[in-house]
Design a protein around this motif. Structure first.
Motif, PDB file in Angstrom:
ATOM      1  N   PHE A 133      15.935 -23.793 -10.919  1.00 47.75           N
ATOM      2  CA  PHE A 133      15.986 -25.255 -10.810  1.00 47.75           C
ATOM      3  C   PHE A 133      14.713 -25.867 -11.383  1.00 47.75           C
ATOM      4  CE2 PHE A 133      19.160 -24.102  -7.661  1.00 47.75           C
ATOM      5  CZ  PHE A 133      20.125 -25.074  -7.836  1.00 47.75           C
ATOM      6  N   SER A 134      14.856 -27.108 -11.820  1.00 45.11           N
ATOM      7  CA  SER A 134      13.706 -27.796 -12.412  1.00 45.11           C
ATOM      8  C   SER A 134      12.677 -28.191 -11.367  1.00 45.11           C
ATOM      9  CB  SER A 134      14.183 -29.049 -13.164  1.00 45.11           C
ATOM     10  OG  SER A 134      14.862 -29.938 -12.269  1.00 45.11           O
ATOM     11  N   MET A 135      13.062 -28.277 -10.071  1.00 45.04           N
ATOM     12  CA  MET A 135      12.148 -28.642  -8.987  1.00 45.04           C
ATOM     13  C   MET A 135      12.358 -27.696  -7.816  1.00 45.04           C
ATOM     14  SD  MET A 135      12.540 -32.818  -9.060  1.00 45.04           S
ATOM     15  CE  MET A 135      11.298 -33.023  -7.795  1.00 45.04           C
TER      16      MET A 135
ATOM     17  N   TYR B 113      14.425 -31.432  -3.786  1.00 49.47           N
ATOM     18  CA  TYR B 113      14.796 -32.767  -4.251  1.00 49.47           C
ATOM     19  C   TYR B 113      14.878 -33.703  -3.052  1.00 49.47           C
ATOM     20  CZ  TYR B 113      16.186 -30.566  -8.678  1.00 49.47           C
ATOM     21  OH  TYR B 113      16.183 -29.873  -9.867  1.00 49.47           O
TER      22      TYR B 113
ATOM     23  N   THR C 190      19.216 -30.188 -11.603  1.00 48.24           N
ATOM     24  CA  THR C 190      19.390 -29.431 -12.846  1.00 48.24           C
ATOM     25  C   THR C 190      18.803 -28.042 -12.681  1.00 48.24           C
ATOM     26  OG1 THR C 190      17.300 -30.331 -13.698  1.00 48.24           O
ATOM     27  CG2 THR C 190      19.330 -31.501 -14.279  1.00 48.24           C
ATOM     28  N   ALA C 191      19.482 -27.078 -13.292  1.00 50.79           N
ATOM     29  CA  ALA C 191      19.024 -25.696 -13.314  1.00 50.79           C
ATOM     30  C   ALA C 191      19.407 -25.097 -14.668  1.00 50.79           C
ATOM     31  CB  ALA C 191      19.658 -24.898 -12.172  1.00 50.79           C
ATOM     32  N   ARG C 192      18.668 -24.076 -15.107  1.00 44.16           N
ATOM     33  CA  ARG C 192      18.942 -23.436 -16.395  1.00 44.16           C
ATOM     34  C   ARG C 192      18.817 -21.930 -16.251  1.00 44.16           C
ATOM     35  NH1 ARG C 192      14.578 -21.429 -18.903  1.00 44.16           N
ATOM     36  NH2 ARG C 192      12.515 -22.008 -18.090  1.00 44.16           N
TER      37      ARG C 192
ATOM     38  N   ASN D  69      20.566 -17.924 -22.460  1.00 46.73           N
ATOM     39  CA  ASN D  69      20.730 -19.259 -21.866  1.00 46.73           C
ATOM     40  C   ASN D  69      22.197 -19.553 -21.562  1.00 46.73           C
ATOM     41  OD1 ASN D  69      20.041 -21.737 -20.840  1.00 46.73           O
ATOM     42  ND2 ASN D  69      19.811 -22.727 -22.837  1.00 46.73           N
TER      43      ASN D  69
END
Length: 625
Positions: free
Chosen positions: A213-215, A218, A236-238, A244
């Protein structure tokens, strides 16, 4: 590494010959074995080193043979020999050496922090503490990600992971490792630095990882009462791997908060499923799970906190913390009580309140309301003299509205109770009357109930007292006087217990001995008016009796006689005291004497004396028999 000429040992030989006779006892020492490493002084027998820089690592043990010969070593002299075993001790004269200068190892990026990833060892020919080595990573690139420690048993350097690895960020690391002797000897520094270096190359292996996750967490917000489907926020997550892969989102199904929200599986947008109420639950905590598409085994989760923002959706109302009391002696314009309002909404919308009486109702003749413009209002009396007998309860509707957007209005009805008060407004009897009124009982009814309860209690006490009382006989029979019934909590004994002792002995100690063994002899007849001439009265005879000796004698008999009552029974001896010389008029001493008086005249006295006549008649009949 000892210097040439260092003393090792001194040997001494003895000769029994006469030392004064020529050279027969003159001894000369020589070395037969051990050259060229050692030498011996021919006169003193001291063994010394003969070569410089003797190396223990090359040869540790030596055998030296020394010969002692008399006649000053000349031909014909006699000789004897001895063997000396010499061992070289270790000094730190060898620096550590890595067997190779370059090392390489592969570490997966999934390795946990603290995991050992490799080891290497520098060789040192010395022994013990002289071979102790300390390993150090001397370049910052390696020192930031890895650490190294020395294994004291194996003398190896263990390399461990200090921080998580990430193949996508950095694929290789180069570590410069130094091995240093910790106990260097300053005498041998000329032999060079006592340390060595080697290079360790660590390659990071790629591992299929879970989405990131980006953070780390949240915090989102949404207004209450928002319609279903309102967007709350986006997570959001990647996929951190090189390929990818796409990510799929979902809410943790184990949480109850899931019913209030839903998330788009592709975009990660969180929406509401129903309107939320801040007054019910101001905060919601949910967990979002992200996994790779096609590989749900690899997943990660992140906490999401949703704050419900307030809207002005609750009307204010008057706070009814306690009952409003109106004193009967209230005057017009007197403040009865100050009231305030409460609002379930946040203070941002409900911090300002206004008060008024309903405008659609006629003017209240008893009370009025004053807005204090500080979110409170005062109830004021409009007339004089209230009476709780005339009217005890009054109702006062109050309209209150807040300062929110939009403003909301609420109407609350207060109940005012009239009570008699003392000076300074202290209530005197309102609470007691309120209790009676709530129970539906008047004062007269309460008094009647209390009187009935008291009468019932008196009857119960009287009944119990009568049950406990017992009638006692007016006349005691002769058996009751002459016999003593001993009562104790012990089984057995039978009728012998009633023969324990004669009660006559307790009343007349002077005749105790005679009555003990001569109970069948009837006492002599006595006159009712006195004693015969020359007889001494019992009172006079009692003067010669020692009551204490009598009781002690009875105590000894009770202890020694097995036929008396049990050992734990209580035998009571009572002595009434010594009377006048005229003697006693008690019937106790005359029970066995036949009476000369006739009691037949008692039958003529009427039914009141019938029982007495029967008793005396029975007594005369027993005596005659």
């Amino acid at each position: 590494m000892s210097e040439v000429g260092t003393s090792v040992l001194q040997v001494t030989a003895t000769d029994s010959d006469d030392p004064t006779y020529g050279n027969s006892a003159k001894i000369v020492y020589s070395i037969l074995q051990g050259q060229p490493y050692f030498s011996v002084d021919p006169k003193t027998g001291i063994i010394r080193t003969a070569l410089p820089n003797m190396d223990r690592e090359a040869r540790e043990h030596y055998t030296v043979v020394i010969q002692a010969k008399d006649m000053a070593g000349q031909v014909g002299g006699l000789s004897g020999s001895t063997t000396i075993n010499i061992t070289l001790t270790d000094v730190n004269d060898n620096p550590p050496k890595f067997p190779q200068k370059n090392y390489q190892v592969l570490v997966l990026e999934s390795a946990e922090v603290g995991t050992p990833v490799g080891k290497l060892k520098a060789n040192d020919d010395d022994l013990g503490t002289n071979a102790d080595i300390k390993y150090t990573i001397i370049n910052s690139e390696g020192a930031n990600m890895f650490s190294i420690a020395t294994n004291r048993d194996t003398k190896e350097g263990i390399v461990s992971l200090k921080k998580p690895l990430n193949y996508e960020r950095k694929k290789t690391y180069t570590l410069h490792i130094e091995g240093l002797n910790t106990h260097a000897d300053p005498r041998f520094t000329y032999l060079g630095p006592f340390k060595d270096t080697a290079t360790l190359k660590i390659s990071v292996g790629d591992v299929d990882e879970a989405p990131v996750f980006s953070m780390d967490y949240y915090i989102l917000d949404v207004y209450e009462n928002s319609p279903s489907g309102t967007e709350v926020g986006t997570v959001t997550a990647r996929d951190p791997d090189g390929d990818n892969k796409p990510v799929r989102y979902e809410l943790d199904s184990k949480e109850e908060e899931e019913s209030y929200f839903r998330i788009d599986a592709k975009s990660g947008v969180i929406r509401t499923t129903q309107p939320l109420d801040r007054e019910d639950t101001p905060w919601h905590n949910i967990t979002v799970v992200a996994s790779e598409v096609g590989n749900p085994v690899l997943f990660s989760h992140v906490p999401v906190t949703v704050q419900v923002l307030d809207t002005n959706d609750n009307p204010p109302e008057v706070a009814a913390d306690e009952e409003v009391i109106v004193c009967e002696s209230s005057r017009p314009g007197q403040v009865i009580q100050t009231v305030r309002a409460v609002d379930k909404d946040d203070f941002a919308n409900g911090q300002r309140f206004s008060f008024a009486l309903p405008s659609q109702l006629p003017v209240n003749p008893n009370f009025t309301l004053k807005d204090n413009e500080d979110s409170t209002a005062s109830i004021i009396a409009r007339r004089r003299r209230f009476s709780h007998l005339t009217q005890e309860l009054y109702e006062l509707p109050i309209v209150v509205w807040d300062g929110g957007e939009p403003s909301l209005t609420g109407t609350s009805t207060l109940t005012l109770r009239v009570c008699p008060c003392q000076r300074h407004g202290r209530i005197r009897m309102c609470q007691g009357e309120a209790f009676l009124s709530s129970a539906g009982l008047s004062t007269g009814a309460l008094i009647a109930i209390l009187l009935c309860i008291i009468i019932l209690l008196a009857i119960v006490v009287l009944f119990i007292t009568l049950r406990r009382s017992k009638k006692e006989p007016l006349i005691i029979s002769e058996e009751d006087i002459r016999e003593n019934v001993v009562t104790y909590d012990d089984e057995g004994g039978g009728e012998e217990d009633t023969e324990a002792f004669d009660i006559v002995a307790l009343r007349n100690p002077a005749a105790a001995e005679e009555l003990k063994f001569r109970r069948d002899i009837r006492p002599e007849a006595r006159s009712q008016c006195g004693f015969a001439h020359g007889q001494r009265s019992p009172s006079v005879e009692l003067d010669e009796v020692d009551v204490h000796k009598f009781i002690k004698q009875r105590l000894v008999e009770a202890d020694m006689d097995a036929s008396v009552p049990p050992y734990d029974s209580l035998q009571t001896y009572a002595y009434e005291g010594q009377g006048s010389p005229a003697g006693t008029i008690s019937p106790l001493d005359s029970l066995g004497v036949q009476s000369e008086q006739e009691y037949n005249y008692l039958d003529d006295w009427g039914p009141e004396f019938q029982k007495l006549a029967e008793l005396y008649g029975e007594a005369e009949s027993d005596v005659t028999t």
